[in-house]
Design an enzyme around this catalytic site. Structure first.
Site, PDB file in Angstrom:
ATOM      1  CG  ASP A 109      15.495  46.306  81.095  1.00 35.66           C
ATOM      2  OD1 ASP A 109      16.160  45.616  80.300  1.00 35.66           O
ATOM      3  OD2 ASP A 109      14.769  45.818  81.977  1.00 35.66           O
ATOM      4  CB  CYS A 153      20.318  40.231  80.715  1.00 36.98           C
ATOM      5  SG  CYS A 153      18.870  41.253  81.002  1.00 36.98           S
ATOM      6  CD1 TRP A 177      21.492  34.176  83.800  1.00 36.40           C
ATOM      7  CD2 TRP A 177      22.062  32.154  83.045  1.00 36.40           C
ATOM      8  NE1 TRP A 177      21.607  33.340  84.875  1.00 36.40           N
ATOM      9  CE2 TRP A 177      21.960  32.088  84.447  1.00 36.40           C
ATOM     10  CE3 TRP A 177      22.423  30.994  82.354  1.00 36.40           C
ATOM     11  CZ2 TRP A 177      22.199  30.915  85.168  1.00 36.40           C
ATOM     12  CZ3 TRP A 177      22.665  29.832  83.076  1.00 36.40           C
ATOM     13  CH2 TRP A 177      22.545  29.792  84.465  1.00 36.40           C
ATOM     14  CG  ASP A 178      16.592  38.934  82.452  1.00 36.80           C
ATOM     15  OD1 ASP A 178      17.248  39.646  83.218  1.00 36.80           O
ATOM     16  OD2 ASP A 178      15.567  39.338  81.846  1.00 36.80           O
ATOM     17  CG  MET A 179      19.064  37.306  88.723  1.00 32.29           C
ATOM     18  SD  MET A 179      20.443  37.765  89.703  1.00 32.29           S
ATOM     19  CE  MET A 179      20.031  36.931  91.221  1.00 32.29           C
ATOM     20  CG  ASN A 180      14.223  40.262  85.300  1.00 36.39           C
ATOM     21  OD1 ASN A 180      14.672  41.344  84.970  1.00 36.39           O
ATOM     22  ND2 ASN A 180      14.045  39.277  84.451  1.00 36.39           N
ATOM     23  CG  ASP A 191      13.452  39.029  76.085  1.00 39.43           C
ATOM     24  OD1 ASP A 191      12.953  38.975  77.228  1.00 39.43           O
ATOM     25  OD2 ASP A 191      14.596  39.481  75.870  1.00 39.43           O
TER      26      ASP A 191
HETATM   27  C1  DGJ Z   1      14.567  42.236  81.869  1.00 37.53           C
HETATM   28  C2  DGJ Z   1      15.466  42.372  80.688  1.00 37.53           C
HETATM   29  O1  DGJ Z   1      16.427  43.342  80.911  1.00 37.53           O
HETATM   30  C3  DGJ Z   1      14.609  42.678  79.463  1.00 37.53           C
HETATM   31  O2  DGJ Z   1      15.427  42.899  78.350  1.00 37.53           O
HETATM   32  C4  DGJ Z   1      13.686  41.521  79.240  1.00 37.53           C
HETATM   33  O3  DGJ Z   1      14.437  40.385  78.914  1.00 37.53           O
HETATM   34  C5  DGJ Z   1      12.834  41.281  80.470  1.00 37.53           C
HETATM   35  N1  DGJ Z   1      13.640  41.160  81.667  1.00 37.53           N
HETATM   36  C6  DGJ Z   1      12.011  40.034  80.311  1.00 37.53           C
HETATM   37  O4  DGJ Z   1      11.324  39.712  81.433  1.00 37.53           O
END
Ligand code: DGJ
Length: 714
Positions: free
Chosen positions: A533, A511, A462-465, A351
């Site tokens: 999460d 994600c 592929w994440d987006m936070n 990750d």
């Molecule tokens: C948010 C994701 O939902 C988590 O599983 C993890 O990948 C973190 N970001 C990593 O920054």
């Protein structure tokens, strides 16, 4: 024939296995929706379109009729499908029938798509055409609608709202809307509310789909249950700003309109160009919310999921996030990989933290080179080790983002969205890249293509936070700047689509800080979702129940993590954690270096059991028997595609007041077939399991069981 045109009645009939949808023209060429529900036997059963309807000068004609695709103008005051500015600053449109085309797919075999398009044109400006496209998914009782706005004129026009379509429901007063709400760590929570006059708006204005609302709805006539009653339901195939509006008129008419959110949206449609909306899928059943879900599940497995991975069972994942957070390095990941392989994991995923100067969430996003301090020899030795252990290798990325503390941002500060003179608002210390820009799209595609071309990588998470702020694109012409909401999403589809085409074996997981990008749009490009999460196995029951309303279990990734859980400190047995996670695509996300030999052995046993049943979990039919929101017992049942295997997952919250043995009644079995039950000697008939139920000796707090049953062949 699944689509019929009856010229003497000016009627189109779209028929699925059990339902029909009727469209008709009135004497002035307006297109009406005439019926949607249980299939009717005769053409005479359908009403004729009538524009001379209404109640008073305040409510009549186009303002009253159930128009199929109303363009704002005339007497229309409800949610329009189209709002456009035409040449001469005419801010209204008026659509009439032009032509239609029917495409009968194949030879009437089951599970085919039948297509109809009806083209409308503006009455007063010949340049505007609207092509309404219908996909009839016969076998699944679903119809998909989308619209193409075509500029046949010689001047640009501006689109201010372009919805995918409206679903008009039969006249009624007691409609209830079921929808999914949520938040980070609490996504896809089910809410049910009675609709009264006015609008209930479900939407995202955040850029991506959003964890706060999901683009799915179900409306029932006031008394539907899980396995009985009339339900009209639908979902949008879109991953950007969206809205679904349930609008009840004072005349007991309910419209559900959906598509791209028109908030801050505009699209400059040049001459000879077209704008295509995403598809709005909907269906009807008289067999309750459970049947509605199963129809959607089957449809997405057949028609939505990326073709290459569609028929493959999902592998058991290990993910490093909760075990090592940003502290990933070669030695630790190799140690985890050894443990993961020993438990039976098939796909090992590293990750966040492997790239740039990424030692926390404050730096490195955008710098997609391997961090040399953590992986002095690059990723290859770790990948080799993972492969030697018999596992595939996967990796995490967050391509749409940049930390201001990154080489990328120092070099290209104008690659993020911004308004001139306004400081960019940071969230998680990051900014959103402007994916409307071609150079940003190329940068993202190239780094991912290089990563996949130079390494044996089989999986991308592929994440987006964070969500958008200051969505400015100052370098573009003013008229184009509001297009970013759509261009951003189309760019993701384009990038992933191209990557998938070139790297056909790679599975993508969508994600967004958990379940912030869970929708049928991204599911055309990515194979599965990270739903939340929140990995607490008890909280997950509710999240998974909501998720399953719209999305199939194969796409629902669930990890078994450490106890106590980091979200809420709850302690749960390993068996309970596994059972909860085995209801979708199973993964492990705990720090295996801290697990005892007994725990590793339990994990091994559970994973091996999962491999035996995953065909049924991932490809079978899901029945929600007892909801985690009602009572102390949760029960979910799966039946394999060939109906031979039946699985029952049971979760007891806590025994109270001396309650003894519990009985759970199953669904969907064959009355007279006999089923062997792994927990008892005596086989029972399907009828006995459904109407008498299966008795379970379960007590305590946070107890769980998996009961496996098999149909005995005669
Ligand atoms: C948010 C994701 O939902 C988590 O599983 C993890 O990948 C973190 N970001 C990593 O920054």
């Amino acid at each position: 024939m699944s689509i019929k045109y009856l010229p003497q009645k000016k009627l189109w009939l779209l028929e699925t296995k059990n339902t029909s949808y009727a469209l008709g023209l009135d004497e002035q060429g307006n297109l009406h929706q005439l019926y949607w529900g249980q299939k009717l036997p005769y053409a005479e059963d359908y009403p004729l379109a009538d524009i001379n309807c209404g109640q008073s000068s305040f409510d009549f004609r186009e303002g009253f009729a159930p128009l199929e695709y109303p363009a704002w103008g005339g007497l229309i005051y409800s949610e329009p499908c189209l709002k456009a500015v035409l040449p001469g600053d005419v801010r209204a449109a008026s659509l009439e029938y032009l032509t239609h085309e029917i495409e009968q797919a194949g030879t009437g075999k089951s599970q085919e798509v039948f297509r109809l398009s009806i083209t409308l044109k503006d009455r007063y400006w010949a340049g505007l055409q609207v092509r309404l496209c219908y996909n009839v998914y016969y076998e699944f009782d679903l119809i998909g609608k989308h619209a193409e706005i075509i500029n046949k004129g010689d001047k640009a026009i501006t689109l201010e709202s372009v919805q995918s379509g409206i679903w008009n429901l039969p006249e009624g007063d007691n409609y209830r809307l079921t929808h999914l709400t949520g938040k980070w760590a609490g996504e896809t929570q089910i809410r049910r509310t009675v609709l009264t006059e006015g609008k209930k708006v479900l939407e995202s204005r955040r850029g991506p789909t959003s964890p706060h609302a999901n683009p799915w709805f179900a409306v029932d006539s006031g008394n539907a249950q899980e396995e009985a009653g009339e339900v009209w339901f639908g979902a949008l195939r879109w991953s950007g700003n969206w809205k679904i509006v349930a609008e009840q008129s004072p005349f007991s008419a309910l419209k559900v309109t959906g598509g791209i959110n028109d908030f801050d949206f505009a699209w400059e449609l040049e001459a000879n160009d077209a704008f295509k909306t995403p598809e709005f899928i909907a269906g009807y059943t008289d067999r309750g919310f459970g049947a509605a879900s199963r129809q959607l599940h089957k449809y997405q497995k057949k028609h939505v999921l990326p073709a290459d991975g569609r028929d493959k069972l999902r592998k058991v994942i290990y993910n490093s996030w909760e075990a090592t957070y940003f502290n990933v390095n070669e030695a630790d990941q190799m140690a985890l990989a050894e443990k993961a392989a020993a438990t039976g994991v098939e796909l090992f995923v590293v990750d966040d933290g492997w790239f740039g100067q990424r030692n926390g969430d404050n730096a490195g996003l955008g710098d997609w080179y391997v961090n040399a301090a953590k992986f002095p020899n690059g990723l290859k030795p770790l990948i080799q080790k993972v492969n030697d252990l018999g596992m595939d290798f996967g990796i995490w990325v967050e391509p749409e983002m940049v930390n201001p503390d990154s080489d990328l941002y120092r070099e290209h500060p104008d690659w993020a969205y911004y308004f001139p003179g306004v400081p960019g608002t940071q969230a998680r210390n990051q900014l959103v890249l402007n994916l409307a820009k071609k150079e940003v799209q190329s940068y993202i595609y190239n780094f991912l293509d290089d990563l996949l071309s130079n390494n044996n990588i089989s999986f991308i998470k592929w994440d987006m936070n964070r969500h958008f702020s200051e969505p400015g694109w100052p370098e573009a012409p003013v008229k184009k700047q509001r297009e970013i909401w759509v261009r951003h999403t189309l760019a993701i589809y384009d990038i992933v689509g191209k990557l998938k085409k070139k790297h056909t074996n790679v599975i993508f997981e969508s994600c967004s800080g958990g379940g912030g990008r869970v929708d049928l749009g991204i599911l055309q490009y990515m194979d599965q979702f990270w739903p939340s999460d929140n990995t607490d196995a008890f909280d997950r029951l509710k999240i998974q129940e909501g998720f399953s309303q719209a999305y199939c279990p194969k796409t629902m990734v669930c990890w078994v993590t450490d106890s106590p859980n980091y979200v809420n400190g709850r302690k749960l047995s390993l068996a309970y954690r596994f059972h909860s996670a085995m209801m979708g695509t199973l993964g492990v996300g705990g720090n295996l270096n801290h697990w005892t030999p007994e725990e590793i052995q339990t994990a091994k046993d559970m994973i091996s059991q999962y491999k035996e049943i995953r065909g049924t979990v991932q490809e079978g039919s899901l029945y929600r028997l007892l909801s985690p929101s009602a009572g102390d017992l949760t029960a979910v049942q799966y039946i394999s595609e060939d109906a031979a295997e039946v699985l029952l997952f049971i979760f007891l919250h806590s025994s109270q007041l001396g309650t003894g043995k519990r009985t759970v009644r199953l669904r969907g079995l064959e009355d007279r077939a006999l089923y062997s039950i792994d927990s008892q000697e005596q086989p029972l008939s399907g009828a006995a399991l459904m109407y008498r139920g299966i008795e379970l000796d379960i007590k305590g707090d946070f107890e769980s069981r998996l009961v496996r049953m098999h149909k005995i062949e005669k």
